[in-house]
Design a protein around this motif. Structure first.
Motif, short mmCIF file in Angstrom:
data_model
loop_
_atom_site.label_atom_id
_atom_site.label_comp_id
_atom_site.label_asym_id
_atom_site.label_seq_id
_atom_site.Cartn_x
_atom_site.Cartn_y
_atom_site.Cartn_z
N GLY A 177 0.79 -1.22 0.00
CA GLY A 177 0.00 0.00 0.00
C GLY A 177 0.82 1.27 0.00
N THR A 178 2.14 1.14 -0.02
CA THR A 178 3.03 2.30 -0.14
C THR A 178 3.64 2.27 -1.53
OG1 THR A 178 5.01 1.13 0.66
CG2 THR A 178 3.60 2.17 2.34
N PRO A 179 4.13 3.40 -2.03
CA PRO A 179 4.74 3.38 -3.36
C PRO A 179 5.90 2.37 -3.47
CG PRO A 179 4.33 5.65 -2.70
CD PRO A 179 4.03 4.78 -1.51
N ASP A 180 6.80 2.37 -2.47
CA ASP A 180 7.90 1.39 -2.51
C ASP A 180 7.37 -0.03 -2.38
OD1 ASP A 180 9.82 3.35 -2.78
OD2 ASP A 180 10.34 3.39 -0.64
N GLY A 181 6.40 -0.20 -1.53
CA GLY A 181 5.81 -1.53 -1.33
C GLY A 181 5.12 -2.05 -2.57
N ASP A 182 4.37 -1.19 -3.22
CA ASP A 182 3.68 -1.63 -4.44
C ASP A 182 4.68 -2.08 -5.50
OD1 ASP A 182 1.28 -1.11 -3.20
OD2 ASP A 182 0.98 0.83 -4.20
N LYS A 183 5.76 -1.31 -5.66
CA LYS A 183 6.81 -1.70 -6.63
C LYS A 183 7.45 -3.03 -6.22
CE LYS A 183 8.09 3.03 -7.51
NZ LYS A 183 9.12 4.03 -7.29
N PHE A 184 7.74 -3.16 -4.94
CA PHE A 184 8.39 -4.37 -4.44
C PHE A 184 7.52 -5.60 -4.69
CE2 PHE A 184 8.61 -7.53 -1.04
CZ PHE A 184 9.92 -7.98 -1.20
#
Length: 191
Positions: free
Chosen positions: A70-77
């Motif tokens: 749900g975070t930008p880095d998390g979504d990419k990961f």
């Protein structure tokens, strides 16, 4: 973890309880339950329950080290992990695990995360495992001074696999009866 099944009056835990409670080891005299018995109960409970809870807690810590869904880095990961791991990555995908999964795990002795981690790792082929290692390692590398994100990814996967196995093994132990343990000891004693 070795379970100390046979604590005597000189047992470390019994001595600790006697000292902390300021009670003699045979207290109460002529009663059924003494300080030594309490020590035996505490030792068994600590090994059988706390170890499983600690292993589950460690699995939570491993996932907490990864970028948050749900975070930008998390979504990419999580997209990168899905691409690297293929269908196997669905086992640990946040959308498939459900929101309250970690809440339930933190409050109990569930093995659901352990099952998912082991299923995920079991289905990865060598190429996928290497790619997943890279994705996880890159995500972990920014928080540490250790050279080589790939190495960190290997450590994360190894740790997750071993910890998940410990959770399942501890869960199995909860289902064991005294007769199972006696049969085990007799078989090995006769070997």
């Amino acid at each position: 973890m070795i379970v100390r099944r046979f604590l005597d009056d000189d047992g470390e835990l019994a001595q600790h309880l006697a000292q902390q409670l300021n009670l003699p080891l045979d207290w109460p005299e002529d009663a059924g339950l003494t300080t030594g018995h309490v020590a035996k109960i505490a030792s068994a409970a600590a090994c059988d329950v706390s170890y499983n809870q600690a292993a589950n807690g460690h699995l939570i810590d491993l996932f907490a080290a990864l970028p948050l869904p749900g975070t930008p880095d998390g979504d990419k990961f999580w997209v990168a992990l899905g691409n690297a791991g293929g269908n196997a990555a669905l086992y640990i995908d946040p959308g498939n695990m459900g929101g309250p999964t970690f809440d339930r795990l933190a409050r109990g002795n569930e093995a659901g995360i352990a099952d998912r981690v082991l299923s995920f790792l079991a289905e990865l082929d060598d190429q996928q495992r290497d790619a997943v290692t890279g994705v996880i390692g890159d995500a972990l590398a920014h928080d540490t001074q250790v050279a080589g994100g790939h190495y960190l990814g290997q450590l994360w996967l190894r740790d997750a696999e071993t910890t998940a196995w410990h959770v399942l093994l501890a869960k199995r132990r909860l289902l064991e009866t005294p007769e199972n343990r006696e049969r085990f000891l007799e078989a090995w004693g006769n070997a």
